[in-house]
Design a protein around this motif. Structure first.
Motif, mmCIF file in Angstrom:
data_model
loop_
_atom_site.group_PDB
_atom_site.id
_atom_site.type_symbol
_atom_site.label_atom_id
_atom_site.label_comp_id
_atom_site.label_asym_id
_atom_site.label_seq_id
_atom_site.Cartn_x
_atom_site.Cartn_y
_atom_site.Cartn_z
ATOM 1 N N ASP A 1 0.842 -1.196 0.000
ATOM 2 C CA ASP A 1 0.000 0.000 0.000
ATOM 3 C C ASP A 1 0.876 1.245 0.000
ATOM 4 O O ASP A 1 1.737 1.407 0.880
ATOM 5 N N ASN B 1 -19.191 -7.143 -5.828
ATOM 6 C CA ASN B 1 -19.887 -5.880 -5.618
ATOM 7 C C ASN B 1 -19.147 -4.781 -6.376
ATOM 8 O O ASN B 1 -18.159 -5.046 -7.074
ATOM 9 N N ASP B 2 -19.606 -3.553 -6.253
ATOM 10 C CA ASP B 2 -18.985 -2.451 -6.999
ATOM 11 C C ASP B 2 -17.515 -2.278 -6.623
ATOM 12 O O ASP B 2 -16.675 -1.988 -7.486
ATOM 13 N N LYS B 3 -17.199 -2.467 -5.349
ATOM 14 C CA LYS B 3 -15.821 -2.282 -4.899
ATOM 15 C C LYS B 3 -14.903 -3.358 -5.490
ATOM 16 O O LYS B 3 -13.848 -3.045 -6.047
ATOM 17 N N THR B 4 -15.301 -4.612 -5.370
ATOM 18 C CA THR B 4 -14.440 -5.676 -5.897
ATOM 19 C C THR B 4 -14.363 -5.615 -7.417
ATOM 20 O O THR B 4 -13.325 -5.948 -8.004
ATOM 21 N N ASN B 5 -15.436 -5.180 -8.083
ATOM 22 C CA ASN B 5 -15.381 -5.030 -9.538
ATOM 23 C C ASN B 5 -14.398 -3.948 -9.949
ATOM 24 O O ASN B 5 -13.666 -4.104 -10.936
ATOM 25 N N ALA B 6 -14.356 -2.843 -9.195
ATOM 26 C CA ALA B 6 -13.400 -1.774 -9.498
ATOM 27 C C ALA B 6 -11.973 -2.253 -9.256
ATOM 28 O O ALA B 6 -11.052 -1.940 -10.028
ATOM 29 N N GLU B 7 -11.769 -3.027 -8.205
ATOM 30 C CA GLU B 7 -10.434 -3.555 -7.913
ATOM 31 C C GLU B 7 -10.019 -4.599 -8.949
ATOM 32 O O GLU B 7 -8.840 -4.687 -9.325
ATOM 33 N N TYR C 1 -11.793 -11.737 -5.641
ATOM 34 C CA TYR C 1 -12.676 -11.030 -6.571
ATOM 35 C C TYR C 1 -13.981 -11.775 -6.838
ATOM 36 O O TYR C 1 -14.885 -11.220 -7.476
ATOM 37 N N SER D 1 -5.752 1.039 -3.828
ATOM 38 C CA SER D 1 -7.068 0.637 -3.353
ATOM 39 C C SER D 1 -7.088 -0.815 -2.888
ATOM 40 O O SER D 1 -7.900 -1.177 -2.042
ATOM 41 N N HIS D 2 -6.175 -1.646 -3.437
ATOM 42 C CA HIS D 2 -6.208 -3.063 -3.072
ATOM 43 C C HIS D 2 -4.908 -3.730 -3.500
ATOM 44 O O HIS D 2 -4.501 -3.643 -4.664
#
Length: 897
Positions: free
Chosen positions: A289, A517-523, A512, A308-309
């Motif tokens: 990070d 969800n939206d967060k894991t899809n963005a990551e 993943y 972010s991840h």
């Protein structure tokens, strides 16, 4: 169904928002489609997934697994390949066990019985078909697992790494704690240590454990390869003459991370806004990070960045002409560094793909140059699902593309010039609910008592709610005894849809898919921006002369070879006979061709079957030489997922291993399990006598593999290396020289205690050789230091007082042959408490139930089993594929109290 989906995607109204639609007859797009279809026809994609019953094991355990082999973009079970290779590989890249399984419609199941003498450490399970060897080791299923040992292991270690700067250099301070199984520290014990990289010695030394059983050592930390792929081998003297060796992978952070920047589509163009993805990887191979600022060459701050991840992040940026940019980076410990951004071009194309909603992709191409046409093609697994061409003279393109035109998995968008040159590329991950299998798992009760019978019901449906017919595997474990890190877990969705198509290491791929969800899809999209596609390169696809496959699909076995005269000339029209060695009833004939070659094709045989190959000349003369063909396994080195190796294998599985120790002793009472220790007095007596003159520094017989004179007498070899070729795991002979398959280095040869060479070894008379011991594991090679880094062959000659073995005389023109055949999988033991059973033995099981052959009829299946006698949370994992190629996975838990 497949063709409808393909053409629907290809002929989608590309100009929904697009400036210009296209005709299928367009020259560039037609040529790309034709070449891609040609490549796919010649090089169809094949993938393997293994569902394992547990995430880790101990010596004496059984590893149960189900294999799924799929092909193409629709993930259909593979009907063509008929043989699957499955291997257990240790942390030093040595193949410890190997199986061949017969595939039926892409499915097979098997198991490994782990002996209780197996060294603790990091292992891998690798699975591949012969056809998959055409495309390199990265295409092969290869999963890291930990295996502990509390039965024969007397020393347990825990290692920590700490980075420090000394005199301007990075230094890794390492602490290794030594204790016995009860946690009692080894105090005041002498320890020899060696730091290795690719089996080459970096540094070595000696120390004594302190009052807490700790050994402290330091080494230079300026080599990133050492900090991610190196290892420390230590030898702890627990008593006089008794040294226990341990191998610990080095996973250390030193200094800053390696930070790389990835402009979306591959290019930054001045004056055009784009997304910049970045990835920060530490020297231990894992994401770091970071945060920081983007500054221009005048020192002005023009943007910010934050991961972010797992060390990945994305920021938007518009570069300006005449300026350069760098990132001012801040690490978690407060240290700072800087890294330059890629230089932006004044001309070029920017390809942007975003996801404005769950159903669509927004595709945009922007350029600062006019007059050049471009084409956009999107493919998945070798099939084009979208194509478009720009309007002549235009420098912009925009379109909305429905996601449901693509199958689930990775879609590759590529921008081509008017001459067909690839310009930009963008990977997008598609989550298409239409090809996701919906699995429902229910139990007949809400909670259960120990030893109570459980009935599980499975309901499989496709996206339209119709009953799905498919093949599934079910594992039930006591999660209280076997805690699971679900982000690191082996997962059929993550493997078949994601990692099997990406270059390099992917950290925690299951993350993943566990909670979409939206967060894991963005990551996941950040991963797509930073990871490369590995299935093919466009220059190879567009070549008019595509290379043929070296390895054909293996549906059955082929036994082949060459018959020559003693001087090496081919025996033409020679007669070759394949004979079943055990009973002589099976006999098959063949005739050699103009090169002396012969082949027996389309045969299947069991793993234990032995053959004799008999050859004669056309005039029935016996004085011939038979050389059998062998296909070596893929190299086991350069494993891309070494960052998944556990530094503290022994301590991380201690709770699970302690339970298995009780199971071990309970099995010993009834003569069950994978135990050789109880037979040691019977087994070793002959071997000790046969090896009593061995100069093995570990002690006679303490080797990874042993061949005695009785194992050599039937082969009629002129040179010892010829007798050993193909019979030693992890060893190849090149011009008579033993070479390790782990890196290709020459192995150390020791003859009667003297360091020697291959030339002298091959000058020995075969009849004078009493034994050959192979040392491949760090626990056996460590005592030889750096010289034994590539492995050791210990040859002991006869003294006259060893057991005598008389050869079975085969005569000229006859050679024995024992290839590896089809393994017959064992049946999982599932106790029933309503029958006579050993209750304590059953109560200690951690895999409560394993069934690899579940078939849903009318979309439904059910099964019954008994809980063990312990309270806890029981975890059910179901994975599988239906007849349409829809992949499914479901996790279900219930309580036992």
């Amino acid at each position: 169904m497949a063709y409808k989906r393909f053409f629907a995607g290809l002929l989608v109204a590309i100009g929904i928002i697009g400036i210009y639609s296209f005709s299928i007859d367009d020259d560039i797009i037609t040529r790309i489609q034709r070449q891609l279809e040609k490549w796919t026809d010649n090089h169809p994609i094949e993938k393997v997934h293994l569902h394992l019953d547990k995430p880790y094991y101990t010596a004496g355990d059984d590893i149960w697994f189900k294999a799924y082999v799929i092909t193409g973009p629709l993930h259909r079970l593979q009907p063509d390949s008929g043989i699957l290779n499955v291997e257990l590989i240790d942390g030093q890249d040595s193949i410890k066990q190997s199986l061949k399984l017969q595939l039926k419609n892409g499915l097979a199941f098997g198991d490994f019985a782990l002996p209780d003498t197996l060294h603790e450490g990091n292992y891998r399970i690798r699975a591949y078909t012969q056809y998959m060897q055409n495309y390199g080791s990265e295409y092969i299923f290869d999963k890291a697992i930990s295996i502990g040992n509390v039965i024969t292991n007397k020393v347990f270690t825990k290692t920590t790494f700490d980075h420090a700067a000394q005199n301007g250099q990075n230094v890794i301070n390492t602490t290794i704690s030594y204790s016995d199984i009860n946690g009692v520290a080894y105090v005041g014990n002498t320890v020899n240590y060696t730091v290795l990289l690719n089996n080459a010695v970096v540094t070595k030394g000696k120390g004594i454990t302190d009052n807490e059983g700790n050994l402290h050592l330091s080494f230079a930390g300026d080599n990133p390869a050492l900090l991610s792929r190196g290892r420390i081998v230590t030898g702890l003297a627990i008593s006089k003459g008794n040294i226990v060796h341990k191998s610990t992978p080095i996973r250390a952070m030193a200094g800053g991370a390696d930070v790389q920047f990835f402009p979306e589509g591959g290019n930054m163009v001045n004056g055009i806004a784009t997304k910049i993805a970045f990835k920060a990887i530490g020297t231990d191979g894992l994401g770091v990070d970071i945060k920081g600022s983007i500054v221009d060459n005048a020192g002005n701050k023009v943007g910010t960045m934050n991961t972010s991840h797992l060390g990945m992040g994305v920021f938007e940026f518009t570069p300006q002409q005449g300026k350069t940019y760098k990132a001012e980076i801040i690490y978690p410990d407060g240290s700072k560094s800087s890294a330059g951004l890629p230089k932006a071009a004044d001309k070029g194309y920017v390809l942007n793909v975003s996801s404005p909603d769950a159903q669509n992709l927004q595709v945009t191409v922007t350029s600062k140059q006019t007059g050049n046409d471009f084409s956009l093609v999107a493919q998945s697994a070798g099939k084009i699902y979208y194509a478009a061409k720009s309007k002549p003279g235009s420098n912009q393109f925009s379109a909305v593309v429905p996601k449901n035109k693509f199958p689930s998995g990775i879609a590759q968008f590529t921008l081509f010039s008017s001459t067909g040159e690839p310009l930009n590329e963008r990977l997008v991950f598609i989550q298409n609910p239409a090809d996701r299998l919906n699995l429902s798992v229910t139990a007949d009760n809400q909670s259960y008592s120990p030893r109570q019978k459980v009935k599980l019901n499975i309901d499989a449906k496709d996206s339209e709610g119709k009953a799905a017919v498919g093949s599934f595997s079910v594992s039930v474990v006591d999660e209280t005894k076997v805690p699971v890190n679900e982000n690191n877990e082996n997962n059929i969705l993550a493997n078949l849809l994601l990692t099997s198509d990406l270059k390099g290491y992917v950290e925690q791929p299951a993350y993943y898919f566990n909670d979409v969800n939206d967060k894991t899809n963005a990551e996941l999209d950040a991963l797509m921006l930073t990871q490369g596609y590995r299935r093919f390169e466009w220059k190879n696809v567009q070549s008019e002369t595509q290379s043929p496959n070296r390895y054909p699909r293996e549906t059955t076995f082929t036994i082949s070879g060459r018959v020559t005269t003693p001087s090496g000339g081919p025996v033409v029209n020679g007669k070759v006979e394949l004979i079943n060695f055990d009973d002589g009833l099976l006999k098959v004939d063949a005739v050699t061709d103009a090169n002396g070659r012969f082949a027996f094709k389309d045969i299947i045989y069991a793993d234990s079957l032995k053959f004799l190959i008999q050859a004669r000349t056309a005039k029935n003369k016996k004085d011939v030489v038979i050389k059998m063909d062998t296909i070596p396994p893929p190299p086991a080195s350069d494993y891309k997922n070494t960052a998944d190796f556990d530094v503290n294998t022994g301590s991380s599985v201690t709770a699970y291993a302690q339970n298995n120790k009780q199971l071990y002793f309970e099995q010993m009472k009834y003569g069950l399990g994978n135990h050789v220790i109880s037979l040691r007095e019977v087994q070793i007596r002959e071997k000790r006598n046969a090896l009593k003159h061995s100069a093995n520094l570990n002690g006679p017989g303490n080797a990874d593999q042993i061949l005695l004179s009785k194992d050599l007498v039937n082969y009629g070899c002129i040179r010892l290396s010829d007798c050993l070729q193909g019979r030693l795991l992890g060893v190849l002979f090149r011009n008579g020289v033993p070479i390790t398959t782990r890196g290709g280095g020459r192995m150390l040869v020791i003859i009667d205690g003297m360091y020697s060479d291959a030339g002298f070894m091959n000058s020995l008379n075969i009849n004078d050789v009493q034994s050959v011991e192979v040392l491949r594991n760090v626990g056996t090679t460590g005592i030889y230091g750096g010289r034994g880094g590539n492995g050791v062959l210990i040859v002991t000659t006869k003294r006259g007082d060893e057991p005598t073995y008389y050869p079975e005389t085969f005569g000229k023109g006859i050679t024995p042959y024992q290839p590896k055949g089809i393994y017959k999988a064992r049946t999982f033991y599932s106790p029933r408490y309503d029958a006579k059973t050993r209750e304590k033995l059953a109560d200690l099981l951690t895999t409560i139930f394993w069934k690899p052959d579940v078939v849903t009829t009318g979309g439904k299946a059910s099964m019954e089993f008994n809980n063990a006698g312990s309270n806890g949370t029981y975890r059910v994992v179901i994975e599988g594929v239906d007849n349409e190629g829809n992949i499914g996975r479901q996790v279900f838990r219930y309580n036992v109290k």
